[in-house]
Motif scaffolding. Structure first.
Motif, short mmCIF file in Angstrom:
data_model
loop_
_atom_site.label_atom_id
_atom_site.label_comp_id
_atom_site.label_asym_id
_atom_site.label_seq_id
_atom_site.Cartn_x
_atom_site.Cartn_y
_atom_site.Cartn_z
N ASN A 139 0.90 -1.15 0.00
CA ASN A 139 0.00 0.00 0.00
C ASN A 139 0.94 1.21 0.00
OD1 ASN A 139 -1.76 1.91 2.43
ND2 ASN A 139 -2.50 1.53 0.38
N GLY A 140 0.59 2.22 -0.78
CA GLY A 140 1.50 3.37 -0.79
C GLY A 140 1.09 4.37 -1.85
N LEU A 141 1.78 5.48 -1.84
CA LEU A 141 1.44 6.57 -2.75
C LEU A 141 2.61 6.87 -3.69
CD1 LEU A 141 -0.48 8.96 -3.56
CD2 LEU A 141 0.84 10.35 -1.96
N GLY A 142 2.36 6.76 -4.99
CA GLY A 142 3.35 7.15 -5.98
C GLY A 142 3.20 8.64 -6.25
N ALA A 143 4.26 9.40 -6.04
CA ALA A 143 4.18 10.86 -6.19
C ALA A 143 5.52 11.41 -6.65
CB ALA A 143 3.79 11.49 -4.85
N VAL A 144 5.49 12.64 -7.14
CA VAL A 144 6.74 13.31 -7.52
C VAL A 144 7.27 14.02 -6.27
CG1 VAL A 144 7.76 15.09 -8.98
CG2 VAL A 144 5.93 13.64 -9.87
N ASP A 145 8.46 13.69 -5.83
CA ASP A 145 9.03 14.31 -4.64
C ASP A 145 10.06 15.37 -5.05
OD1 ASP A 145 7.61 12.62 -2.93
OD2 ASP A 145 9.19 11.12 -2.93
N TRP A 197 8.21 9.89 10.64
CA TRP A 197 6.79 9.67 10.94
C TRP A 197 6.51 8.16 11.04
CZ3 TRP A 197 3.18 7.09 7.86
CH2 TRP A 197 1.87 7.11 8.36
N TYR A 198 7.00 7.40 10.06
CA TYR A 198 6.70 5.96 10.07
C TYR A 198 7.40 5.26 11.24
CZ TYR A 198 5.55 1.33 8.15
OH TYR A 198 5.04 0.06 7.97
N LYS A 199 8.58 5.76 11.57
CA LYS A 199 9.32 5.20 12.73
C LYS A 199 8.43 5.23 13.96
CE LYS A 199 13.84 5.97 14.81
NZ LYS A 199 13.88 6.48 16.13
N LYS A 200 7.75 6.36 14.15
CA LYS A 200 6.86 6.54 15.31
C LYS A 200 5.66 5.59 15.22
CE LYS A 200 6.49 9.24 18.84
NZ LYS A 200 7.70 9.24 19.62
N GLU A 237 -0.02 11.80 4.79
CA GLU A 237 -1.48 11.87 4.87
C GLU A 237 -2.13 10.62 4.26
OE1 GLU A 237 -3.30 15.24 2.95
OE2 GLU A 237 -5.26 14.32 3.27
N TYR A 238 -1.62 10.22 3.11
CA TYR A 238 -2.16 9.03 2.44
C TYR A 238 -2.01 7.81 3.35
CZ TYR A 238 -2.54 5.26 -1.05
OH TYR A 238 -2.91 4.12 -1.74
N LEU A 239 -0.82 7.62 3.88
CA LEU A 239 -0.57 6.41 4.69
C LEU A 239 -1.36 6.47 5.99
CD1 LEU A 239 3.28 6.02 4.08
CD2 LEU A 239 1.44 4.63 3.10
N ARG A 240 -1.41 7.65 6.59
CA ARG A 240 -2.16 7.80 7.84
C ARG A 240 -3.62 7.36 7.64
NH1 ARG A 240 -1.78 13.25 8.73
NH2 ARG A 240 0.01 13.05 10.12
N ASN A 241 -4.23 7.85 6.58
CA ASN A 241 -5.63 7.53 6.32
C ASN A 241 -5.84 6.05 6.04
OD1 ASN A 241 -6.39 10.15 6.74
ND2 ASN A 241 -6.21 10.73 4.57
N HIS A 242 -4.89 5.44 5.37
CA HIS A 242 -5.03 4.01 5.08
C HIS A 242 -4.78 3.17 6.33
CE1 HIS A 242 -5.18 5.40 0.94
NE2 HIS A 242 -5.65 4.21 0.63
N ILE A 243 -3.84 3.59 7.14
CA ILE A 243 -3.59 2.83 8.38
C ILE A 243 -4.79 2.97 9.31
CG2 ILE A 243 -2.11 2.62 10.43
CD1 ILE A 243 0.27 3.47 8.60
N LEU A 244 -5.38 4.17 9.32
CA LEU A 244 -6.59 4.36 10.14
C LEU A 244 -7.71 3.43 9.68
CD1 LEU A 244 -6.98 8.20 10.73
CD2 LEU A 244 -7.10 6.38 12.47
#
Ligand code: BGP
Length: 474
Positions: A373-379, A462-465, A394-401
């Motif tokens: 699960n993840g978001l493909g984006a231009v960084d 963020w993910y570490k936390k 934001e994408y990951l937070r919403n999916h984990i929720l």
């Protein structure tokens, strides 16, 4: 009830999208080695072997083959409990047809798994993530031929025996279901190594190959359990829930049909037999599958222990709009006005994630492992070197929720969650580098230039936390 104490938080990659070293240490050509680069709306080409003047982005990928120790140290800093990756089949059997495996290839994965265990990171290993030896395409048209089942089983047995004390979690074929979209030639090719000729009944060829995939998977599951009864061997479904565009019964029936076609794969993997509707579907589409007498028994004896799912988006279909193909998947799907989309036009739908998990839980009553699960984006790398990927957080937070609700409110047994492309990989569908997914940025451009240096993005801490608090702090 919250996430299990032993919940497997981690990341996911695939050998062909990260390793590079495509011809190193005895490795043969895999199917990804003959895919050129594309872009959004520009398909990747499948070439007949490696051609002068063409560019193949997977040949170097992100040089994980050389950088894996450094990369795993970074995963460990995030507290990963597991890493999903695949074994590159042609590293082990360069043409798929050798009697003996390539020792150098086997040694690479020994070292990789040892390195993971050094940090208590559990390997979660896919046997075939779009990495069939190209020689099997040339000789047999991939899984269209039954012979390739034997090649796969030999390869699976070698891996199970060699790594029986290092790997517990296995997956057989990555996203086995995405190949039923025969209009997009990339999918059957990367799943099964199938190429079409003018005038072919494509569905006939693809469903024959799918049958062979399912037999190969079932045989592998059985052999794996004999080699180590503690193995947990799963299948992998690209979970794309299908919504009807309206409550018009025609839309409902159409959505149901697409669901049936997708769940046919998990039906066989989980229940050990084909669902009833498929026989009529085969008849209506002039599909006649060659099956052997023992196949029924093989499927019944090779049921999986869990369902691995990849989840990115939902699709919406409309019976009155049969020409539309909003997503490029080849469905007659339409835009969903309630959902935003990514730059690559994938609908962003965390609730669909929860909905999809419920569909599977109701249908199979088996644990679910979210393996992508993840978001493909231009960084963008800022002048101070930082990469502020709040959109990914934001994408990951919403999916984990949504996954949390699936666990806490719906009671679904979820084993783990691995974020796709935890370190920027080469995109599978487009071959681009600029479609990035990672917590770790890799300094490589689409054309292969760059230093290949690694750099943490904002999402890293963020993910570490998230991992540290078992999903409590989002
Ligand atoms: C899945 C594949 C992965 C992966 C991911 C994202 O279909 O299993 O290999 O890459 O999708 O797709 P893409 O890389 O095209 O953005």
């Amino acid at each position: 009830m919250s996430f299990r104490e032993d919940f497997l938080w981690g990341g996911a990659i695939a050998a062909h999208q990260v390793e590079g070293g495509y011809d190193r240490d005895g490795k043969g050509l895999g199917i990804a080695d003959v895919l050129t680069a594309g872009a959004h709306g520009i398909p990747r080409k499948i070439t007949d072997g490696i051609l002068e003047g063409e560019f193949y982005p997977n040949h170097e990928a992100i040089r994980f083959y050389d950088h894996y120790k450094e990369d795993i140290a970074l995963f460990a800093q995030m507290g990963f409990k597991c890493l999903r990756t695949s074994i590159n089949w042609p590293r082990i059997y360069p043409t798929g047809m050798e009697e003996e495996p390539n020792e150098e290839g086997l040694r690479f994965y020994d070292d990789l798994f040892d390195e993971l265990h050094k940090y208590n990171i559990e390997p979660v290993i896919t046997l075939a993530h779009f990495e069939i030896p190209f020689a099997l395409v040339e000789k047999y048209n991939g899984f269209e031929s039954r012979e390739v089942v034997d090649c796969f089983v030999k390869y699976a047995r070698t891996c199970f025996e060699r790594y029986k004390d290092k790997v517990t979690y296995w997956l057989t074929f990555n996203e086995i279901n995405n190949q039923f979209i025969v209009n997009n030639e990339l999918f059957p090719f990367t799943n099964s190594g199938v190429r079409f000729k003018e005038g072919d009944n494509r569905r006939q060829i693809v469903y024959q190959a799918i049958h062979h995939n399912l037999i190969a998977s079932a045989l592998a599951v059985k052999i794996g359990h004999e080699i180590n009864p503690n193995f947990k061997i799963g299948c992998c479904l690209a979970e794309i829930p299908i919504y009807p565009a309206t409550c018009n019964p025609d839309d409902i029936l159409l959505a149901q049909r697409f669901d049936q076609l997708q769940y046919m794969f998990t039906d066989v993997h989980c229940k050990g037999h084909y669902p009833n509707f498929i026989w009529k579907y085969f008849k209506d589409n002039n599909i006649s599958i060659v099956m052997q007498d023992e196949d029924k028994k093989i499927l019944a004896e090779g049921k999986v222990d869990y369902i691995g799912i990849t989840y990115y988006n939902t699709l919406t279909v409309s019976a009155s709009n049969t020409d539309s193909d909003a997503s490029g998947y080849g469905f007659n799907d339409v835009e969903n006005p309630y959902l935003p989309v990514t730059k690559w036009n994938w609908a962003i739908d965390p609730k669909g994630f929860r909905y999809g998990m419920n569909c599977l839980w109701d249908r199979y009553e088996l644990p679910i492992f979210v393996v992508e699960n993840g978001l493909g984006a231009v960084d963008v790398v800022e002048e101070d070197g930082s990469i502020r990927d709040e959109y990914r957080i934001e994408y990951l937070r919403n999916h984990i929720l949504a996954m949390k609700q699936a666990v806490e409110e719906d009671g679904i047994d979820v084993l783990g969650y691995t974020v796709w492309g935890c370190i920027d990989p080469i995109s599978f569908t487009t071959g681009e580098m600029k479609k990035r997914y990672g917590f770790i940025y890799v300094d490589r451009n689409n054309d292969g230039t760059g230093t290949y240096a690694r750099r943490k993005k904002q999402s890293f801490n963020w993910y570490k936390k998230v991992v540290e608090t078992n999903g409590e702090t989002l």
